[in-house]
Write an enzyme that holds these catalytic residues in place. Structure first.
Site, PDB file in Angstrom:
ATOM      1  N   LYS A 115       0.823  -1.217   0.000  1.00  0.00           N
ATOM      2  CA  LYS A 115       0.000   0.000   0.000  1.00  0.00           C
ATOM      3  C   LYS A 115       0.855   1.264   0.000  1.00  0.00           C
ATOM      4  O   LYS A 115       0.445   2.281  -0.557  1.00  0.00           O
ATOM      5  CB  LYS A 115      -0.981   0.005   1.178  1.00  0.00           C
ATOM      6  CG  LYS A 115      -2.000  -1.116   1.026  1.00  0.00           C
ATOM      7  CD  LYS A 115      -3.290  -0.902   1.749  1.00  0.00           C
ATOM      8  CE  LYS A 115      -4.265  -1.967   1.257  1.00  0.00           C
ATOM      9  NZ  LYS A 115      -5.525  -1.986   1.899  1.00  0.00           N
ATOM     10  N   LYS A 217      -4.669 -11.174  -5.506  1.00  0.00           N
ATOM     11  CA  LYS A 217      -5.890 -11.444  -4.732  1.00  0.00           C
ATOM     12  C   LYS A 217      -7.044 -10.542  -5.202  1.00  0.00           C
ATOM     13  O   LYS A 217      -6.806  -9.430  -5.682  1.00  0.00           O
ATOM     14  CB  LYS A 217      -5.641 -11.302  -3.231  1.00  0.00           C
ATOM     15  CG  LYS A 217      -5.617  -9.903  -2.705  1.00  0.00           C
ATOM     16  CD  LYS A 217      -5.815  -9.883  -1.177  1.00  0.00           C
ATOM     17  CE  LYS A 217      -5.924  -8.434  -0.722  1.00  0.00           C
ATOM     18  NZ  LYS A 217      -6.504  -8.229   0.575  1.00  0.00           N
ATOM     19  N   LYS A 220     -10.749  -4.826  -3.306  1.00  0.00           N
ATOM     20  CA  LYS A 220     -11.610  -3.660  -3.551  1.00  0.00           C
ATOM     21  C   LYS A 220     -10.894  -2.616  -4.384  1.00  0.00           C
ATOM     22  O   LYS A 220     -11.516  -1.854  -5.101  1.00  0.00           O
ATOM     23  CB  LYS A 220     -11.942  -2.971  -2.222  1.00  0.00           C
ATOM     24  CG  LYS A 220     -12.796  -3.739  -1.264  1.00  0.00           C
ATOM     25  CD  LYS A 220     -12.792  -2.991   0.090  1.00  0.00           C
ATOM     26  CE  LYS A 220     -13.299  -3.859   1.204  1.00  0.00           C
ATOM     27  NZ  LYS A 220     -12.732  -3.516   2.498  1.00  0.00           N
TER      28      LYS A 220
HETATM   29  N1  AQP Z   1      -9.292 -11.937  -1.801  1.00  0.00           N
HETATM   30  C1  AQP Z   1      -9.603 -12.310  -0.580  1.00  0.00           C
HETATM   31  N2  AQP Z   1      -9.754 -13.622  -0.295  1.00  0.00           N
HETATM   32  C2  AQP Z   1     -10.091 -14.025   0.977  1.00  0.00           C
HETATM   33  N3  AQP Z   1     -10.291 -13.167   1.983  1.00  0.00           N
HETATM   34  C3  AQP Z   1     -10.155 -11.853   1.729  1.00  0.00           C
HETATM   35  N4  AQP Z   1     -10.304 -10.761   2.499  1.00  0.00           N
HETATM   36  C4  AQP Z   1     -10.062  -9.655   1.776  1.00  0.00           C
HETATM   37  N5  AQP Z   1      -9.764 -10.002   0.521  1.00  0.00           N
HETATM   38  C5  AQP Z   1      -9.816 -11.358   0.453  1.00  0.00           C
HETATM   39  C6  AQP Z   1     -10.675 -10.823   3.903  1.00  0.00           C
HETATM   40  O1  AQP Z   1     -11.756  -9.934   4.122  1.00  0.00           O
HETATM   41  C7  AQP Z   1     -11.683  -9.459   5.465  1.00  0.00           C
HETATM   42  C8  AQP Z   1     -11.855  -7.971   5.476  1.00  0.00           C
HETATM   43  O2  AQP Z   1     -10.674  -7.400   5.037  1.00  0.00           O
HETATM   44  P1  AQP Z   1     -10.375  -5.884   5.137  1.00  0.00           P
HETATM   45  O3  AQP Z   1     -11.393  -5.146   5.869  1.00  0.00           O
HETATM   46  O4  AQP Z   1      -8.960  -5.713   5.572  1.00  0.00           O
HETATM   47  O5  AQP Z   1     -10.509  -5.559   3.656  1.00  0.00           O
HETATM   48  P2  AQP Z   1      -9.343  -5.472   2.702  1.00  0.00           P
HETATM   49  O6  AQP Z   1      -8.299  -6.516   2.958  1.00  0.00           O
HETATM   50  O7  AQP Z   1      -8.942  -4.054   2.764  1.00  0.00           O
HETATM   51  O8  AQP Z   1     -10.081  -5.822   1.397  1.00  0.00           O
HETATM   52  P3  AQP Z   1      -9.384  -5.668   0.083  1.00  0.00           P
HETATM   53  O9  AQP Z   1     -10.364  -5.886  -0.956  1.00  0.00           O
HETATM   54  O10 AQP Z   1      -8.170  -6.505   0.039  1.00  0.00           O
HETATM   55  O11 AQP Z   1      -9.005  -4.125   0.128  1.00  0.00           O
HETATM   56  P4  AQP Z   1      -7.775  -3.449  -0.524  1.00  0.00           P
HETATM   57  O12 AQP Z   1      -7.994  -3.534  -1.980  1.00  0.00           O
HETATM   58  O13 AQP Z   1      -7.859  -2.052   0.003  1.00  0.00           O
HETATM   59  O14 AQP Z   1      -6.548  -4.181  -0.073  1.00  0.00           O
HETATM   60  C9  AQP Z   1     -10.347  -9.944   6.028  1.00  0.00           C
HETATM   61  O15 AQP Z   1     -10.574 -11.084   6.832  1.00  0.00           O
HETATM   62  C10 AQP Z   1      -9.565 -10.332   4.807  1.00  0.00           C
HETATM   63  O16 AQP Z   1      -8.641 -11.371   5.076  1.00  0.00           O
END
Ligand code: AQP
Length: 355
Positions: A115, A217, A220
């Protein structure tokens, strides 16, 4: 011999629309655990302040995650459901952990490296310290188990490192105050104030990958909306995204070993298994040898069958913000009572004069 009371804690940050990875990695597991554990599920809104994209509608996003929790099947009477910023002890404990954790530990976190990108000097201190707040979220309730996706494994290991260092640094004070709890770690019995929390990552799709690139992965922040299935996508959009999902020209293999080095195929099989609640072996036994042109429509039907009711319910719940706020308020009160009890003891352990 005492052990920590089993307690599940997890959270999701309100930084955009939830996707299938969030659902399979987190929400689906949260729901499965609510019958066998005491559970606390948090909308971790203070974590979102480390992202620059959400401030304008953070309150709305926070309600959106709460709506997703409820629509997925979490029962607010059985579980504590609240948003993090209502309980200021999360930030307070995070500060204490900032003084326990080492900068080197934070610098090694792959999420921070991804990030922050190349310009690390310009990243916020909050982004660097994110795992310290996450450790505080979990350990404020002395949670023993945390359901998460595989991407969060490293942060959970850091949470254990912080708990262990706190237990060691303050071991004499913890023992003197009689606040230690005996726990089994591997083969050993140890004593500490914070548990060494276990991640719950298992399942057929612990890391859901992008539909456009099996090595990344599902996320979002991916600029391509075709890379993910959003929980609020309609049936046609879900079917179109699955149809367009990247695959290779071979049919599905007849055994699991045949998925090695085929990340896109492996991802779709894992998604099918997780949505259907079966093993990946079972999916291969049904679809092995068949073309993606057969498998993709079956996967699309299954995804729509599982996600459409959640998305409809989410929209209904979202339309009543007063109802959501009431649940978060009540959950916040229940969480605060536990948080205050932990922090009272933490103050004594570290020597803060608050009486
Ligand atoms: N691709 C994924 N596969 C399995 N689990 C996932 N999680 C996120 N992406 C995957 C799980 O979702 C929960 C919430 O995570 P968060 O609030 O930390 O969201 P995040 O990781 O910010 O989601 P993103 O989509 O990965 O956001 P960005 O793009 O900003 O990095 C956690 O339990 C996480 O493991």
């Amino acid at each position: 011999m005492s052990e920590f009371k089993q307690l599940v804690f997890s959270g999701v940050q309100p930084t955009g629309n939830l996707h299938l990875g969030n659902y399979l990695g987190a929400l689906q597991k949260f729901v499965a655990l609510q019958d066998s554990y005491e559970c606390i599920y948090c909308v971790v809104d203070m974590h979102s302040l480390t992202a620059t994209l959400v401030h304008d509608d953070l309150m709305d996003q926070t309600r959106g995650i709460a709506a997703a929790y409820l629509a997925s099947g979490l029962d607010p009477r059985k579980n504590i459901i609240f948003n993090q910023s209502r309980v200021p002890q999360h930030a307070e404990l995070a500060w204490i952990f900032n003084c326990v954790a080492r900068i080197g530990w934070m610098n090694r976190m792959t999420q921070f490296k991804d990030k922050a990108g190349k310009d690390r000097e310009n990243a916020s201190l909050g982004l660097l310290a994110y795992p310290s707040l996450m450790a505080a979220d979990i350990l404020l309730y002395r949670a023993t188990h945390v359901p998460v996706g595989e991407d969060q494994k490293q942060h959970l290991e850091l949470t254990r490192d912080i708990a262990q260092k706190f237990n060691n640094d303050f071991s004499e004070r913890i023992a003197g105050l009689g606040y230690g709890v005996e726990m089994t770690v591997g083969e050993e019995r140890v004593n500490g104030f914070f548990p060494l929390t276990e991640p719950l990552i298992e399942g057929p799709a612990p890391r859901v990958m992008s539909l456009r690139d099996g090595s990344k992965k599902m996320s979002k922040s991916d600029p391509s909306d075709l890379s993910r299935i959003n929980l609020l996508d309609d049936a046609d959009t879900i079917a179109r995204k699955i149809k367009k999902a990247k695959t290779d020209p071979e049919p599905l293999p007849s055994d699991l070993e045949g998925l090695a080095a085929r990340p896109e195929a492996e991802n779709l099989v894992g998604i099918y298994a997780a949505l259907a609640g079966v093993t990946r072996e079972k999916v291969i036994s049904e679809f092995g040898g068949r073309q993606f042109s057969d498998f993709k429509p079956a996967l699309a039907d299954l995804a729509v069958e599982k996600l459409a009711p959640i998305s409809q319910k989410m929209k209904r719940i979202k339309a009543d913000p007063g109802y959501i706020d009431g649940i978060l308020r009540e959950g916040g009160e229940r969480a605060s009572a536990k948080a205050e009890a932990t922090m009272k003891q933490v103050h004594e352990i570290v020597g803060l004069l608050v009486n």
